[in-house]
Each structure stands twice: as C-alpha cells, then as structure tokens.
Design a protein around this motif. Structure first.
Motif, mmCIF file in Angstrom:
data_model
loop_
_atom_site.group_PDB
_atom_site.id
_atom_site.type_symbol
_atom_site.label_atom_id
_atom_site.label_comp_id
_atom_site.label_asym_id
_atom_site.label_seq_id
_atom_site.Cartn_x
_atom_site.Cartn_y
_atom_site.Cartn_z
ATOM 1 N N ASN A 1 0.820 -1.220 0.000
ATOM 2 C CA ASN A 1 0.000 0.000 0.000
ATOM 3 C C ASN A 1 0.850 1.264 0.000
ATOM 4 O O ASN A 1 0.449 2.284 -0.575
ATOM 5 C CB ASN A 1 -0.945 -0.011 1.192
ATOM 6 C CG ASN A 1 -2.046 -1.043 1.041
ATOM 7 O OD1 ASN A 1 -2.346 -1.483 -0.068
ATOM 8 N ND2 ASN A 1 -2.638 -1.458 2.147
ATOM 9 N N SER A 2 2.012 1.215 0.636
ATOM 10 C CA SER A 2 2.901 2.380 0.645
ATOM 11 C C SER A 2 3.427 2.667 -0.762
ATOM 12 O O SER A 2 3.450 3.824 -1.209
ATOM 13 C CB SER A 2 4.067 2.150 1.610
ATOM 14 O OG SER A 2 4.990 3.220 1.555
ATOM 15 N N LEU A 3 3.849 1.620 -1.475
ATOM 16 C CA LEU A 3 4.361 1.795 -2.840
ATOM 17 C C LEU A 3 3.259 2.275 -3.787
ATOM 18 O O LEU A 3 3.501 3.121 -4.653
ATOM 19 C CB LEU A 3 4.953 0.473 -3.343
ATOM 20 C CG LEU A 3 6.237 0.006 -2.643
ATOM 21 C CD1 LEU A 3 6.599 -1.402 -3.082
ATOM 22 C CD2 LEU A 3 7.395 0.967 -2.931
ATOM 23 N N LEU A 4 2.058 1.751 -3.612
ATOM 24 C CA LEU A 4 0.943 2.200 -4.450
ATOM 25 C C LEU A 4 0.596 3.656 -4.159
ATOM 26 O O LEU A 4 0.303 4.427 -5.076
ATOM 27 C CB LEU A 4 -0.279 1.318 -4.199
ATOM 28 C CG LEU A 4 -0.196 -0.121 -4.710
ATOM 29 C CD1 LEU A 4 -1.425 -0.917 -4.283
ATOM 30 C CD2 LEU A 4 -0.048 -0.164 -6.221
ATOM 31 N N HIS A 5 0.631 4.027 -2.891
ATOM 32 C CA HIS A 5 0.315 5.412 -2.512
ATOM 33 C C HIS A 5 1.317 6.391 -3.124
ATOM 34 O O HIS A 5 0.943 7.454 -3.624
ATOM 35 C CB HIS A 5 0.315 5.537 -0.992
ATOM 36 C CG HIS A 5 0.035 6.933 -0.507
ATOM 37 N ND1 HIS A 5 -1.211 7.516 -0.583
ATOM 38 C CD2 HIS A 5 0.857 7.868 0.049
ATOM 39 C CE1 HIS A 5 -1.151 8.742 -0.096
ATOM 40 N NE2 HIS A 5 0.088 8.980 0.290
ATOM 41 N N LYS A 6 2.602 6.025 -3.104
ATOM 42 C CA LYS A 6 3.630 6.886 -3.695
ATOM 43 C C LYS A 6 3.423 7.045 -5.196
ATOM 44 O O LYS A 6 3.791 8.070 -5.771
ATOM 45 C CB LYS A 6 5.019 6.309 -3.412
ATOM 46 C CG LYS A 6 5.440 6.400 -1.955
ATOM 47 C CD LYS A 6 6.808 5.777 -1.749
ATOM 48 C CE LYS A 6 7.237 5.842 -0.285
ATOM 49 N NZ LYS A 6 8.547 5.173 -0.065
ATOM 50 N N ALA A 7 2.848 6.010 -5.816
ATOM 51 C CA ALA A 7 2.604 6.050 -7.262
ATOM 52 C C ALA A 7 1.271 6.693 -7.609
ATOM 53 O O ALA A 7 0.908 6.783 -8.791
ATOM 54 C CB ALA A 7 2.663 4.632 -7.835
ATOM 55 N N GLY A 8 0.519 7.135 -6.594
ATOM 56 C CA GLY A 8 -0.773 7.768 -6.852
ATOM 57 C C GLY A 8 -1.860 6.794 -7.241
ATOM 58 O O GLY A 8 -2.809 7.144 -7.945
ATOM 59 N N ILE A 9 -1.763 5.539 -6.761
ATOM 60 C CA ILE A 9 -2.732 4.504 -7.114
ATOM 61 C C ILE A 9 -3.484 4.072 -5.864
ATOM 62 O O ILE A 9 -2.876 3.840 -4.813
ATOM 63 C CB ILE A 9 -2.024 3.285 -7.738
ATOM 64 C CG1 ILE A 9 -1.289 3.708 -9.022
ATOM 65 C CG2 ILE A 9 -3.011 2.168 -8.040
ATOM 66 C CD1 ILE A 9 -0.400 2.635 -9.591
#
Length: 282
Positions: A157-165
């Motif tokens: 979820n952290s990586l997705l959040h950084k990618a705006g997803i």
C-alpha cells in the motif's frame, strides 16, 4: 521626413509581431522524476545532460538526464528515458512512479474494489477490509503457497500510494506497471460487486381462552390474532478473482456466493483461492 515616419511605423509593427510570435511560441516540457514539470526551450542534449533556457531568458541551464523521466517536445514528439531498477516508470495518471527492486517468487495483494453495481458507489473502508482479509487468508495458508512469499501489506500500500494509485484507479493501471511499482512477479487482483435487495415476511399467531360448556364441548372465547412483519436484507454478490505471473494472467474466475448474507463474499474468496494455481494441497 515622411519616409522616416513610415520606416519607424513599419519597424514598430515588425517588433510587435516578433514579440507576439515569441510570446505564443510553443515550449518544450521536461517531466522530472520528482513530478516537477519545466516549460522551456531545449538548446542541446547529450547522453548525460540536457541544456535548456526558461521563457524570456537566454541563460542556459544544465540538467542531468538521471533526473528526467520524459521530455515532450514542442514539435509533438516525446522521448521517454530508460527505466532502470532505481529509475521510474510512468503510470496511467501521467505521473512518474519509482520502480521497486524486483523480488522473485513474491505475490502482492492489490486493494479490492468493493462496488455497488446499482449505484456504482465504492467504499474505501470495505476495499481495505477485503484486501486485509485476503492477505490474512494467504498468510494463514502460506505453507500451501510455497515457494511464494506474500508481500507485506504495508509495503504494497505504501508503494501504491507513492505512485498515486488506490482502490479507485487500480483497475486502470496495467499489470506490467504494477509489477514494476511493487517489485513482484506475482499479483493477486480481486473485485467484489454487489447489490442489496429487501424482502418482507409476515407471520400470524392466534391465541385464545377455552372453556367447557354444560354439554362438555370445548369452545374458544376471547380469540387474539397477532401478525408480525419483518424485513430481510439480501446481499447479492459477484466476486472476480484474477492472478498474474510476469504480466500474464494465469487464473481468472468469477463466483456468486451460495448464501445472500452480508459476509458471504468472503466464502467465495476462500473457495477461489484454494482452487487457484498457486495453492498446493497438503
């Protein structure tokens, strides 16, 4: 004298037209890896640097290509710079998301859209709950998933959040991009679609006092009739369940739960997981 005035007027018109042309000139756009966009005029490019000047200025600025994700030239041509493990990849929103280091034999569970198919409303709370429920199911059955390792949900979820997803646009992002963003070679994507209907039922209860008459026959007196109405809520679910490995879909199933109760979608998730290619019975 008149000739000088004519020349002056022509000169002023020429300067005005030139200024207007310069002000309306299309600019190049440099999209940096930190999402910054620079509108400029590119003067020179090399393997290591790009030199450009800002509008209205003549001073040239040098920028290292390692900081650049893409250049959109005024001519309409675009140039995307190579993606390396420590560089970036553009996502569907036009932003640039960092690629994580690839971890082989790792599976990530995406946020699970939880959508009312009648109103098209989505629930962030339920999307996270469904994702967490599936994540816990995989952890509980980790021995049956060997050699796969489940990526920690916080990392995903952290990586997705950084990618705006998030759960709202997860379906719009190509699996290949998601694998690069998350750094995994396996992805589990699910979706829960539902509608809610209601039905009413009524039950009648009769009661009364009986007494014995002089001829020993029983008769009923003071009859009481009570009718109770109740409303039942029915949840009509459809669960979509997809698995990907190295960008290729290896399993795709849909299932409608047998029961129409509130949490019956969870039973379908368990059913499909146990019949997926990654699950090994022991």
């Amino acid at each position: 004298m008149k000739l000088r005035k004519i020349v002056s007027v022509i000169l002023m018109l020429f300067i005005s037209v030139l200024s207007f042309a310069q002000s309306g000139k299309k600019l190049d756009k440099i999209i940096k890896r930190d999402y910054q966009i620079i509108e400029c005029s590119i003067a020179k490019m090399s393997d290591k640097t790009v030199e450009y000047s800002l509008p209205g200025e003549t001073v040239q600025i040098s920028l290292d290509v390692s900081q650049i994700a893409r250049i959109d030239f005024a001519s309409g041509r675009s140039q995307t710079f190579d993606v390396t493990p420590n560089s970036a990849t553009p996502n569907t929103s036009g932003q640039v998301a960092a690629s994580a280091e690839m971890k082989p034999n790792t599976i990530a569970i995406l946020p699970i859209p939880y959508v009312n198919s009648g109103t098209l409303e989505t629930s962030e709370e339920m999307a996270k709950f469904a994702q967490n429920d599936l994540y816990n199911k995989l952890l509980d059955k980790s021995a049956n998933l060997f050699p796969l390792t489940v990526q920690d949900l916080r990392v995903t979820n952290s990586l997705l959040h950084k990618a705006g997803i998030d759960y709202k646009n997860i379906d719009e992002t190509p699996i290949e991009d998601l694998q690069k963003i998350l750094g995994v070679d396996n992805i589990l994507a699910a979706k829960v679609s539902y509608t809610i209907t209601e039905g009413s039922t009524a039950s009648t209860y009769n009661s009364g006092n009986a007494k014995v008459s002089d001829d020993n026959k029983k008769v009923k007196t003071n009859d009481v009739s009570t009718t109770t109405a109740s409303t039942q809520t029915y949840y009509n679910y459809m669960v979509y369940f997809d698995m990907y490995k190295n960008g290729t879909k290896i399993y795709s199933q849909t299932r409608k739960p047998f029961l129409n109760i509130k949490d019956s979608w969870m039973d379908s998730i368990s059913y499909l997981l146990k019949r997926s290619p990654i699950y090994v019975k022991k």
